[in-house]
Enzyme design. Structure first.
Site, PDB file in Angstrom:
ATOM      1  CG  HIS A   1      16.876  15.884  11.416  1.00  0.00           C
ATOM      2  ND1 HIS A   1      16.114  16.904  11.920  1.00  0.00           N
ATOM      3  CD2 HIS A   1      17.885  16.270  12.151  1.00  0.00           C
ATOM      4  CE1 HIS A   1      17.587  18.118  12.664  1.00  0.00           C
ATOM      5  NE2 HIS A   1      17.973  16.964  12.385  1.00  0.00           N
TER       6      HIS A   1
ATOM      7  CE  LYS B   1      12.794  22.718  24.030  1.00  0.00           C
ATOM      8  NZ  LYS B   1      11.757  22.281  24.960  1.00  0.00           N
TER       9      LYS B   1
HETATM   10  S1  SF4 Z   1       9.159  27.329  26.493  1.00  0.00           S
HETATM   11 FE1  SF4 Z   1       6.877  26.156  26.657  1.00  0.00          FE
HETATM   12  S2  SF4 Z   1       5.923  25.699  24.823  1.00  0.00           S
HETATM   13 FE2  SF4 Z   1       7.944  26.776  24.645  1.00  0.00          FE
HETATM   14  S3  SF4 Z   1       9.788  25.609  23.463  1.00  0.00           S
HETATM   15 FE3  SF4 Z   1       9.668  25.358  25.618  1.00  0.00          FE
HETATM   16  S4  SF4 Z   1       8.339  23.716  26.346  1.00  0.00           S
HETATM   17 FE4  SF4 Z   1       7.299  23.967  24.547  1.00  0.00          FE
END
Ligand code: SF4
Lengths: 279, 188
Positions: free
Chosen positions: B37, B102
Site C-alpha cells: 500500500h 477485518k
Molecule cells: S486468527 Fe489470530 S493469528 Fe490469525 S489473523 Fe486473526 S489475530 Fe492474527
C-alpha cells in the site's frame, strides 16, 4: 548430569512449529464447539461454523489454520541437571528456521523494528527460559499472531484500584480491541510482579488449556466472572454481534510491590496455538 | 441469502450493497498489505502508473502462507485493516471500489467510501485454510521482493464475505452488536 545434543532440540522445535500451526489442541476445539452450541445469534452461529470447518480443513490437509503463523514464542523449561552439547539458543532458532521452511509457514519477522527488513526465515524466536529441577527439557512452541498481539495492553494500577480496577481494565482492553483480534478471543491476564513480569504472566496464561482454571478458587471464580462479563458485551464472533466474544479468560498472578498493582492483558484469537514436548 | 458478485466491481455495484449483506465474490481480486500500500500510494502521489488497474478493483488485505506443492496458494485469511487506513482513501479516489479485511476503519476511509462509492467487506479472520479453497489461481504482479506482502492477482470463486461498512457509512460492527443485544434483552 544428563547430556542432550543441541540437534535434538532443533528437531523438536522444528516439529512443534509445524504441529502448532496446523493443528489446534483438543481443549480449544471442544471449547469452540461448546460455544457454538450455546450461541443463539444466527450470524454468530454462521461464523463459528466457518471457524470449525477451517480447523478441520487444516487438520485434514496439514495446512496452517491461519496465514499469520506468528512470531515463534518458545518456552523452555531447562532442568538444572541437564547439559546441552552445543548452543541451546542457536538450536532453538535453527529449529524455527527449519520448521517455518519445511512447513510452508509464513515468514513474518523483521530484523529491526524501524528499518523493517524481513529476516526471511521467521527468526529470531522469542525465547523464555525457566530453570527447573530435574534432568529434562520441556519445550513449548506458541506461534503468536499480531492481529491479537497488537490489541494487548498493560497498566500500572494503584493498589487502591483493587479488584474492581483489574476487572475494569480487562473489560476496557477487550472493548477497545472490538473486532480487530478475530474474536472469539482467548484472554491472558497477568496480575502482579513488575512491569515486565506482568506481561510475561499474561503471555504464559495463554499456554494454559482453555478447560482449566486457576488453582486458587478466588482467581478461578474471577476467570469465570470476567468471561461472563466479556460475553455480555455483545461484540460476538468477528465483531458481527453475538454471545461468543471470548472463549476463555486465564489469569496468572505473582507477588508484587507494596506500591503497585501491575495488570497486563495479552489478547489471543480463536487460533490460540501451542504444542509441547519433553526431551 | 448470499448475493453473487462478479468482478469488475463497479461503483454502482458497490452502492447496491448494504451493511450485513453476505456475498460470494467471483472473478479477479488483488492482494496488498502495509508495504505494498505504501508503494502504491507513493506512485499515486508521483502521478505514475500503478502495476494494476485500480478502477473497479477489489483489494484483499492478506499475506498468505507459501503454497505447498499442488496448491494455488497457502492459507489466506484477512489481516487487520486499520493499518491500511492511511492509504485506502487515495486508492478509492482513483477508482478502487472494494476492500476485504477485518476490523475497524477510521473516519477518513469511511468518508472516501461515501464520497466515491466503495464497500468494506469482511472475510472471517483466522479462517485462512477455508478461504484459500476459494482461490483458484494466484500470481505475483508486483513487488516480489516483499515476499508474503507482494501484490498478487487472485482468481476467486464464490469467495465468502460480509459487508461490514457500506457506501452510506452503515457499520455492521455497530448494527450487528445492537441487534444481538436487543435479541437477548429481557433474558436472564
Ligand atoms: S486468527 Fe489470530 S493469528 Fe490469525 S489473523 Fe486473526 S489475530 Fe492474527
Amino acid at each position: 548430569m544428563r547430556n542432550i545434543q543441541a540437534t535434538q532440540v532443533t528437531d523438536v522445535v522444528r516439529r512443534l512449529c509445524i504441529e502448532a500451526n496446523c493443528h489446534l489442541t483438543d481443549d480449544l476445539k471442544n471449547c469452540i464447539s461448546a460455544c457454538r452450541a450455546c450461541e443463539t445469534f444466527p450470524v454468530a452461529q454462521g461464523i463459528l461454523d466457518q471457524i470449525i470447518e477451517n480447523y478441520q480443513i487444516a487438520d485434514t490437509n496439514n495446512v496452517p489454520v491461519c496465514q499469520d503463523t506468528g512470531m515463534a514464542c518458545v518456552f523452555v523449561d531447562v532442568g538444572q541437571d541437564v547439559h546441552v552439547e552445543g548452543s541451546l539458543e542457536d538450536a532453538i532458532h535453527e529449529g524455527v528456521k527449519q520448521g517455518y521452511a519445511e512447513g510452508y509457514l509464513r515468514k513474518s519477522v523483521v530484523r529491526d523494528p524501524l528499518d523493517r527488513v524481513n529476516t526471511g526465515d521467521n527468526t529470531p524466536a522469542m525465547i523464555y527460559y525457566n530453570l527447573v529441577p530435574g534432568d529434562q527439557i520441556k519445550i513449548t512452541v506458541a506461534p503468536k499472531g499480531f492481529g491479537s498481539e497488537n490489541m494487548s495492553q498493560i497498566k500500572m494500577l494503584k493498589p487502591s484500584d483493587g479488584l474492581q480496577g483489574v476487572k475494569d481494565f480487562v473489560l476496557k482492553v477487550v472493548e477497545e480491541a472490538g473486532p480487530n483480534p478475530c474474536p472469539p478471543i482467548v484472554v491472558g491476564v497477568g496480575i502482579g510482579g513488575t512491569f515486565d513480569k506482568a506481561a510475561y504472566l499474561a503471555k504464559k496464561a495463554l499456554l494454559r488449556p482453555v478447560d482449566s482454571h486457576h488453582e486458587e478458587p478466588f482467581y478461578a471464580d474471577l476467570e469465570d466472572e470476567l468471561l461472563e462479563k466479556i460475553n455480555a458485551l455483545g461484540i460476538g464472533p468477528q465483531g458481527f454481534g453475538g454471545r461468543t466474544t471470548a472463549l476463555k479468560v486465564n489469569i496468572e498472578k505473582m507477588p508484587t510491590h507494596i506500591a503497585g498493582l501491575p495488570v497486563a492483558v495479552n489478547i489471543n484469537c480463536h487460533v490460540t496455538r501451542h504444542q509441547s514436548e519433553v526431551i | 441469502m448470499n448475493k453473487k458478485i462478479q468482478t469488475p466491481f463497479t461503483r454502482e455495484d458497490a452502492r447496491s450493497l448494504k451493511a450485513g449483506d453476505t456475498c460470494l465474490i467471483t472473478g479477479v481480486i488483488y492482494t496488498a498489505r502495509d508495504a505494498a500500500h505504501k508503494r502504491l500510494c507513493e506512485l499515486v502521489a508521483q502521478g505514475r502508473e500503478l502495476p494494476m488497474d485500480m478502477r473497479n478493483a477489489i483489494i484483499y488485505f492478506v499475506g498468505p502462507t507459501p503454497a505447498k506443492p499442488g496448491q494455488a496458494i497457502g492459507s489466506a485469511g484477512p489481516t487487520t485493516s486499520y493499518r491500511m487506513d492511511a492509504y485506502s482513501p487515495a486508492l478509492i479516489a482513483i477508482g478502487q471500489t472494494g476492500m476485504i479485511g477485518k476490523g475497524k476503519r477510521n473516519a477518513e476511509v469511511i468518508a472516501a467510501m461515501k464520497e466515491y462509492g466503495a464497500v468494506y467487506f469482511g472475510a472471517t479472520g483466522g479462517c485462512g485454510a477455508l478461504l484459500s479453497k476459494c482461490i483458484k489461481k494466484a500470481e505475483i504482479v508486483a513487488y516480489e521482493d516483499l515476499g508474503a506482502e507482494a501484490i498478487r492477482r487472485l482468481e476467486v470463486e464464490d469467495f465468502p464475505v460480509t459487508v461490514i461498512i457500506d457506501s452510506e457509512g452503515n457499520n455492521l460492527y455497530e448494527t450487528g452488536r445492537e441487534a444481538y443485544l436487543q435479541s437477548v434483552q429481557g433474558e436472564a
